[in-house]
Structure formats: C-alpha cells, structure tokens
Design a protein around this motif. Sequence first.
Motif, PDB file in Angstrom:
ATOM      1  N   MET A 105       0.855  -1.188   0.000  1.00  0.00           N
ATOM      2  CA  MET A 105       0.000   0.000   0.000  1.00  0.00           C
ATOM      3  C   MET A 105       0.888   1.233   0.000  1.00  0.00           C
ATOM      4  N   VAL A 106       0.463   2.257  -0.725  1.00  0.00           N
ATOM      5  CA  VAL A 106       1.176   3.525  -0.737  1.00  0.00           C
ATOM      6  C   VAL A 106       0.275   4.566  -0.070  1.00  0.00           C
ATOM      7  N   PHE A 107       0.847   5.285   0.906  1.00  0.00           N
ATOM      8  CA  PHE A 107       0.150   6.356   1.608  1.00  0.00           C
ATOM      9  C   PHE A 107       0.761   7.677   1.144  1.00  0.00           C
ATOM     10  N   MET A 108      -0.079   8.537   0.574  1.00  0.00           N
ATOM     11  CA  MET A 108       0.399   9.823   0.095  1.00  0.00           C
ATOM     12  C   MET A 108      -0.358  10.929   0.827  1.00  0.00           C
ATOM     13  N   THR A 109       0.388  11.798   1.481  1.00  0.00           N
ATOM     14  CA  THR A 109      -0.201  12.925   2.200  1.00  0.00           C
ATOM     15  C   THR A 109       0.005  14.188   1.376  1.00  0.00           C
ATOM     16  N   THR A 110      -1.080  14.891   1.138  1.00  0.00           N
ATOM     17  CA  THR A 110      -0.997  16.168   0.426  1.00  0.00           C
ATOM     18  C   THR A 110      -1.504  17.275   1.345  1.00  0.00           C
ATOM     19  N   VAL A 111      -0.890  18.430   1.220  1.00  0.00           N
ATOM     20  CA  VAL A 111      -1.309  19.606   1.973  1.00  0.00           C
ATOM     21  C   VAL A 111      -1.774  20.641   0.954  1.00  0.00           C
ATOM     22  N   THR A 112      -3.031  21.021   1.046  1.00  0.00           N
ATOM     23  CA  THR A 112      -3.574  22.045   0.153  1.00  0.00           C
ATOM     24  C   THR A 112      -3.707  23.333   0.950  1.00  0.00           C
ATOM     25  N   THR A 113      -3.127  24.394   0.419  1.00  0.00           N
ATOM     26  CA  THR A 113      -3.177  25.704   1.062  1.00  0.00           C
ATOM     27  C   THR A 113      -4.145  26.583   0.280  1.00  0.00           C
ATOM     28  N   TYR A 114      -5.088  27.190   0.989  1.00  0.00           N
ATOM     29  CA  TYR A 114      -6.085  28.076   0.403  1.00  0.00           C
ATOM     30  C   TYR A 114      -5.762  29.500   0.856  1.00  0.00           C
ATOM     31  N   SER A 115      -5.498  30.388  -0.108  1.00  0.00           N
ATOM     32  CA  SER A 115      -5.138  31.779   0.203  1.00  0.00           C
ATOM     33  C   SER A 115      -6.111  32.723  -0.480  1.00  0.00           C
ATOM     34  N   ASN A 116      -6.342  33.882   0.152  1.00  0.00           N
ATOM     35  CA  ASN A 116      -7.231  34.870  -0.468  1.00  0.00           C
ATOM     36  C   ASN A 116      -6.434  35.855  -1.315  1.00  0.00           C
ATOM     37  N   GLN A 117      -7.114  36.841  -1.863  1.00  0.00           N
ATOM     38  CA  GLN A 117      -6.502  37.801  -2.780  1.00  0.00           C
ATOM     39  C   GLN A 117      -5.471  38.690  -2.088  1.00  0.00           C
ATOM     40  N   PHE A 118      -5.416  38.662  -0.759  1.00  0.00           N
ATOM     41  CA  PHE A 118      -4.430  39.439  -0.009  1.00  0.00           C
ATOM     42  C   PHE A 118      -3.231  38.577   0.391  1.00  0.00           C
ATOM     43  N   ASP A 119      -3.153  37.378  -0.193  1.00  0.00           N
ATOM     44  CA  ASP A 119      -2.112  36.396   0.131  1.00  0.00           C
ATOM     45  C   ASP A 119      -2.148  35.958   1.590  1.00  0.00           C
ATOM     46  N   GLU A 120      -3.319  36.048   2.209  1.00  0.00           N
ATOM     47  CA  GLU A 120      -3.516  35.530   3.558  1.00  0.00           C
ATOM     48  C   GLU A 120      -3.968  34.080   3.435  1.00  0.00           C
ATOM     49  N   VAL A 121      -3.351  33.203   4.190  1.00  0.00           N
ATOM     50  CA  VAL A 121      -3.792  31.811   4.195  1.00  0.00           C
ATOM     51  C   VAL A 121      -5.089  31.754   4.987  1.00  0.00           C
ATOM     52  N   VAL A 122      -6.156  31.297   4.331  1.00  0.00           N
ATOM     53  CA  VAL A 122      -7.443  31.190   5.019  1.00  0.00           C
ATOM     54  C   VAL A 122      -7.633  29.806   5.616  1.00  0.00           C
ATOM     55  N   ALA A 123      -7.016  28.777   5.008  1.00  0.00           N
ATOM     56  CA  ALA A 123      -7.148  27.416   5.530  1.00  0.00           C
ATOM     57  C   ALA A 123      -6.104  26.504   4.895  1.00  0.00           C
ATOM     58  N   THR A 124      -5.846  25.397   5.585  1.00  0.00           N
ATOM     59  CA  THR A 124      -5.040  24.328   5.002  1.00  0.00           C
ATOM     60  C   THR A 124      -5.791  23.011   5.212  1.00  0.00           C
ATOM     61  N   GLN A 125      -5.639  22.135   4.249  1.00  0.00           N
ATOM     62  CA  GLN A 125      -6.227  20.799   4.322  1.00  0.00           C
ATOM     63  C   GLN A 125      -5.088  19.796   4.148  1.00  0.00           C
ATOM     64  N   THR A 126      -4.972  18.863   5.086  1.00  0.00           N
ATOM     65  CA  THR A 126      -4.008  17.787   4.971  1.00  0.00           C
ATOM     66  C   THR A 126      -4.804  16.514   4.700  1.00  0.00           C
ATOM     67  N   ASN A 127      -4.564  15.906   3.549  1.00  0.00           N
ATOM     68  CA  ASN A 127      -5.355  14.759   3.115  1.00  0.00           C
ATOM     69  C   ASN A 127      -4.440  13.550   2.913  1.00  0.00           C
ATOM     70  N   THR A 128      -4.952  12.377   3.239  1.00  0.00           N
ATOM     71  CA  THR A 128      -4.196  11.140   3.038  1.00  0.00           C
ATOM     72  C   THR A 128      -4.910  10.286   2.001  1.00  0.00           C
ATOM     73  N   LEU A 129      -4.171   9.865   0.977  1.00  0.00           N
ATOM     74  CA  LEU A 129      -4.648   8.956  -0.064  1.00  0.00           C
ATOM     75  C   LEU A 129      -3.963   7.624   0.160  1.00  0.00           C
ATOM     76  N   ILE A 130      -4.740   6.560   0.111  1.00  0.00           N
ATOM     77  CA  ILE A 130      -4.183   5.210   0.228  1.00  0.00           C
ATOM     78  C   ILE A 130      -4.417   4.504  -1.107  1.00  0.00           C
ATOM     79  N   ALA A 131      -3.335   4.052  -1.731  1.00  0.00           N
ATOM     80  CA  ALA A 131      -3.426   3.304  -2.991  1.00  0.00           C
ATOM     81  C   ALA A 131      -2.943   1.894  -2.730  1.00  0.00           C
ATOM     82  N   TYR A 132      -3.718   0.912  -3.247  1.00  0.00           N
ATOM     83  CA  TYR A 132      -3.315  -0.495  -3.052  1.00  0.00           C
ATOM     84  C   TYR A 132      -3.788  -1.345  -4.206  1.00  0.00           C
TER      85      TYR A 132
END
Length: 141
Positions: free
Chosen positions: A114-141
């Motif tokens: 099994m391969v576990f891949m963690t991705t971090v998605t950064t969401y920023s607004n028009q002022f370059d302020e980070v409004v949120a981050t999402q850390t997601n795990t994908l499992i491939a097998y």
Amino acid sequence: MRQQAIGLESQPVTMEVEKGAILRFAEAIGDLNPQYTDEAAARKSMLGGLVAPPTFLRSVRGVNLELPFELSFSRRLDGGSDWEYFQPVRPGDRITAVARIGELTERAGRLGVMVFMTTVTTYSNQFDEVVATQTNTLIAY
C-alpha cells in the motif's frame, strides 16, 4: 519515487467566492446559521458580514497533482483529512488553492503493498492571507 514526489506542487487554482454560492452551499448542507445565510444579521456579528461555512472550501475544484510516475494500483481510498482555519472566507474573495505532496510512504497490508500519500492544500485569499489548510491522506493499493 519518494524523492521525485515530496514537495511537488500543483498548478494554482483560483475561484471567486459568490454570495449565492455561499447561500446555496449552506442550504445544501443544512446549516442555516445566520452568519452564512442572513446578510443583515451577519453584519451585526463580530465578523461584520456574511462568511462561508468552513466546509465551503471543499467546493474548490480542479486542484490536481501531476505525479512524475505512475501509481500502478487499481484501488484508491480516501484516508481522511484534517483542516485548519485561519481567516473567514467572504463573498468577493478570490481563493487560490495549491496542493503539495508532504509525505509518501509504502507499507505492507493484507492485500499487498500500500502507498500512503499525504498532500497539503493551502487556500489563500486575494491578499495572500492563508485562510485554511487541508491535509489529506490517499491510500493506494
């Protein structure tokens, strides 16, 4: 494979947040909090106006990571996600999302490798302020 993937980033995806989209999203999830649905009430709140529900950022589409190799597994499973919120998302904001591979590991499971891949998605607004981050795990097998 791991060295090629860690730190790899997606192309940025930008969406404009529309008031109607916030209202429809709040209605669709059954959250009729006046902060999301009633502009007059929201203006009297400490946030000073309508904001999007935190889960609204799930509606940002098209954030795709192009891997420099083939994951030759026929099954993929969402291993869950963690969110952190820093700023409210408001009507008229231009939100840009960028995903980055944070980790890639291989483990043996009942059905094989099994391969576990963690991705971090950064969401920023028009002022370059980070409004949120999402850390997601994908499992491939």
